[in-house]
Enzyme design. Structure first.
Site, PDB file in Angstrom:
ATOM      1  N   ASN A  11      -2.385  -1.678  -7.153  1.00 12.72           N
ATOM      2  CA  ASN A  11      -0.538  -1.701  -7.659  1.00 12.72           C
ATOM      3  C   ASN A  11       0.517  -2.577  -7.126  1.00 12.72           C
ATOM      4  OD1 ASN A  11       2.298  -0.402  -6.885  1.00 12.72           O
ATOM      5  ND2 ASN A  11       1.371   0.525  -5.651  1.00 12.72           N
ATOM      6  N   LYS A  13       3.667  -3.494  -8.091  1.00 13.63           N
ATOM      7  CA  LYS A  13       4.502  -2.643  -7.399  1.00 13.63           C
ATOM      8  C   LYS A  13       4.946  -3.422  -8.515  1.00 13.63           C
ATOM      9  CE  LYS A  13       2.972  -2.495  -2.390  1.00 13.63           C
ATOM     10  NZ  LYS A  13       3.255  -2.959  -1.273  1.00 13.63           N
ATOM     11  N   GLU A 166      -2.877   6.231   2.959  1.00 18.00           N
ATOM     12  CA  GLU A 166      -2.043   4.607   3.209  1.00 18.00           C
ATOM     13  C   GLU A 166      -1.196   4.585   4.506  1.00 18.00           C
ATOM     14  OE1 GLU A 166      -2.184   2.033  -0.647  1.00 18.00           O
ATOM     15  OE2 GLU A 166      -0.679   3.095  -0.609  1.00 18.00           O
TER      16      GLU A 166
HETATM   17  C1  PEP Z   1       0.369  -0.582  -1.700  1.00 15.58           C
HETATM   18  O1  PEP Z   1       1.333  -0.881  -1.527  1.00 15.58           O
HETATM   19  O2  PEP Z   1      -0.278   0.658  -1.357  1.00 15.58           O
HETATM   20  C2  PEP Z   1      -0.403  -1.508  -0.600  1.00 15.58           C
HETATM   21  C3  PEP Z   1      -1.733  -1.267   0.560  1.00 15.58           C
HETATM   22  O3  PEP Z   1      -0.282  -2.710  -0.309  1.00 15.58           O
HETATM   23  P1  PEP Z   1      -0.772  -4.194   0.128  1.00 15.58           P
HETATM   24  O4  PEP Z   1      -2.169  -4.080   0.245  1.00 15.58           O
HETATM   25  O5  PEP Z   1       0.407  -5.540  -0.042  1.00 15.58           O
HETATM   26  O6  PEP Z   1      -0.692  -3.390   2.345  1.00 15.58           O
END
Ligand code: PEP
Length: 251
Positions: A11, A13, A166
């Protein structure tokens, strides 16, 4: 029971522009082309989806969106519908905690998006996770089970579903859940599916997300209910993301 194919989904973002996104996928492609038996997914910002999809056409890496609208068309300023995305993407993240927190997305809205995606032939990656307050109060499992059940209200296309657990406190913090915590919670997610669709519970992929990197991915993926990772920060570095793909391919 057939083995569940592992998934590594990145992701991005609100990072990368079209040019740097194209460079990133070309580097990931180069570094990960020898690893098979894993579904490799990148989720760029909307502006880059068409060019990234074109660059990856015919390759082993698939494209996802970070969000979709539940509505087919109309007066929804700034939104993107599944019919606009169809053909470019195979997956769509829905209900990411950042969208729940910053865009007011409720689980009912997430369920509508998941259904709209599946109806368009797009595999939804439905995200759930508790914040630190909920965890500290000892309510993580109950909270996430309810959130997932509500985020799947009316959902029936079990073959296309991916769930991502998550924990909010682990996202972008560098502090991943322990493998025990992640196993307990992904198992709880699978039990929700078992309740809603017993025949699908052992085939739906359940991912862990939250500060996954090349140092913790093997232990996380060794857990029986964890079928892969949804990755933020580490998905922006081609070498690190490719190491995650390699680990999933070897799992
Ligand atoms: C996310 O935003 O889905 C995520 C898991 O971010 P990170 O890996 O940076 O913690």
């Amino acid at each position: 029971m057939a083995k569940r194919v592992p998934v590594i989904a990145g992701n991005w973002k609100m990072n990368t522009d079209v040019e740097s996104g194209l460079k990133l996928v070309k580097d990931i492609l180069d570094l990960s082309k020898d690893f098979s038996g894993v579904d490799k997914i990148v989720c760029p910002p909307f502006i880059s989806i068409t060019s990234v999809a074109q660059a990856l056409s015919g390759s082993s890496i698939q494209v996802g969106a970070q969000n979709v609208s539940a509505n087919p068309d109309g007066a929804f300023t700034g939104e993107v519908s599944t019919s606009m995305l169809r053909g470019f993407i195979s997956y769509a993240i829905v209900g990411h905690s950042e969208r729940r927190a910053m865009n007011g997305e409720t689980s009912a809205m997430v369920a509508e998006k998941a259904i709209a995606a599946a109806n368009a032939g797009i595999n939804p990656i439905v995200c759930v996770g508790e914040d630190l307050e909920v965890r500290k109060a000892g309510n993580a499992e109950r909270y996430v089970a309810k959130q997932l059940e509500e985020s799947l209200a009316g959902y029936t296309d079990w073959d296309s579903l991916i769930v991502a657990y998550e924990p909010v406190w682990a996202i972008g913090t560098g502090e991943a859940a322990t493998s025990e915590q992640a196993q307990q919670m992904t198992h709880a997610c699978r039990e929700v599916i078992r309740k809603l669709a017993p025949e699908a519970a052992d085939s739906v992929r359940v991912l862990y997300g939250g500060s996954v990197n090349s140092g913790n991915v093997v232990e996380l993926m060794d857990q029986p209910d964890i079928d892969g990772a949804l990755v933020g920060g580490a998905s922006l570095k081609a070498d690190e993301f490719s190491k995650l793909i390699a680990a999933a391919s070897a799992s």
